[in-house]
Each structure stands twice: as C-alpha cells, then as structure tokens.
Motif scaffolding. Sequence first.
Motif, PDB file in Angstrom:
ATOM      1  N   ASN A  84      57.827  13.755  -1.639  1.00 37.30           N
ATOM      2  CA  ASN A  84      58.568  12.589  -2.091  1.00 37.30           C
ATOM      3  C   ASN A  84      57.769  11.852  -3.154  1.00 37.30           C
ATOM      4  OD1 ASN A  84      60.719  12.933  -0.158  1.00 37.30           O
ATOM      5  ND2 ASN A  84      59.288  12.220   1.392  1.00 37.30           N
ATOM      6  N   GLY A  88      61.736  16.505  -2.181  1.00 36.97           N
ATOM      7  CA  GLY A  88      62.408  15.493  -1.381  1.00 36.97           C
ATOM      8  C   GLY A  88      63.021  14.388  -2.227  1.00 36.97           C
ATOM      9  N   ASP A  89      62.683  13.176  -1.881  1.00 35.56           N
ATOM     10  CA  ASP A  89      63.211  11.984  -2.542  1.00 35.56           C
ATOM     11  C   ASP A  89      62.411  11.688  -3.806  1.00 35.56           C
ATOM     12  OD1 ASP A  89      64.850   9.695  -2.745  1.00 35.56           O
ATOM     13  OD2 ASP A  89      63.374   8.462  -1.708  1.00 35.56           O
ATOM     14  N   GLN A 139      66.815   8.707  -7.850  1.00 35.85           N
ATOM     15  CA  GLN A 139      67.416   7.409  -7.535  1.00 35.85           C
ATOM     16  C   GLN A 139      66.781   6.346  -8.418  1.00 35.85           C
ATOM     17  OE1 GLN A 139      66.945   6.210  -3.439  1.00 35.85           O
ATOM     18  NE2 GLN A 139      67.930   4.253  -3.779  1.00 35.85           N
ATOM     19  N   TYR A 195      54.765   8.846   0.077  1.00 34.98           N
ATOM     20  CA  TYR A 195      55.268   9.156  -1.264  1.00 34.98           C
ATOM     21  C   TYR A 195      54.102   9.225  -2.242  1.00 34.98           C
ATOM     22  CZ  TYR A 195      60.239   8.331  -0.240  1.00 34.98           C
ATOM     23  OH  TYR A 195      61.520   8.408   0.235  1.00 34.98           O
ATOM     24  N   GLN A 201      62.275   8.470  -6.476  1.00 33.75           N
ATOM     25  CA  GLN A 201      62.763   7.150  -6.856  1.00 33.75           C
ATOM     26  C   GLN A 201      62.009   6.630  -8.070  1.00 33.75           C
ATOM     27  OE1 GLN A 201      63.237   4.219  -3.739  1.00 33.75           O
ATOM     28  NE2 GLN A 201      63.477   5.810  -2.179  1.00 33.75           N
TER      29      GLN A 201
END
Length: 140
Positions: free
Chosen positions: A32, A62-63, A95, A135, A65
């Motif tokens: 992430n 993964g994520d 995101q 993260y 941002q």
Amino acid sequence: MKTYIFSSVLFILTFFTAIPMTGQESTDGKNNYVLLTKKVAQLQPIILTAEALKAEEGNAFGDFQVIICGKEIGDITDPEKINHFIEKAEKAGVQLVACGFSLNKFKVDKTKVPRKMTTVDNGILHNFQLQKKGYKSISL
C-alpha cells in the motif's frame, strides 16, 4: 517533457524499491502506498508510477492514495486542471484525497471539490495514520 516524466517515474520506483520500510506492519499482505503532493501537475508522474507498480506487483498491489494539499489546492476545483487526472487515477486504481485543512486555510469552496475525490480533515495526519498501518510514503 517525456524525459521529465520518465525520470520522475524512475526516481519514484527506485525510491520505493530501494528503501526498506522497517518497523511498519502490513495487515493485508499487499503493498500500500500514500503520496503527499502540493501540485496537481505532479499527478501525471504519480499515476504513471502507480500503473507501473500495479503491473509489476500484480495481486500484491494494494491501495494507492494521493493526498493533495498546500496553497495550490484550489486547482482541484478547476475541471480543466483536474478532470483528466481523475479519469486516469480511477483507471489506475489511485484514490485522490483532498486535505480539508488546506481547503479551509486557502478558502477553497468545498462544494466545488470533485465528487470522485475524498476529503479528509487533515492530510498530513491522514498520511501519518496510513504510515502507521504500513503504507509506504513519500512527499513531493
């Protein structure tokens, strides 16, 4: 311009793969990422980096941002400056997050923030909270 974008992507990829992130826990087994940026124009190399990482990592990706903050936060309310990046970010699984503290400080009309963007009260705090969750982080 292509050289600048390629160099930026290469730098970010090198940074993420060269520095061990000790002391951070990954709760989902995925990689992430969170980036803090002050300029909408930096979204181009950031999104390219996310696309490259996603291709390289496959299911381990993964994520991802991107927190936008600072005095140029008002650029996110300009459709000509942000809409293209919103579309690219969605396709890349990125995101986009607006810093509420910056929106308030620089008197940006929150009703003009694109609906596809998330707003957090404090972008710097949000960044730290994500780092505590494991993260990998960088600020541009």
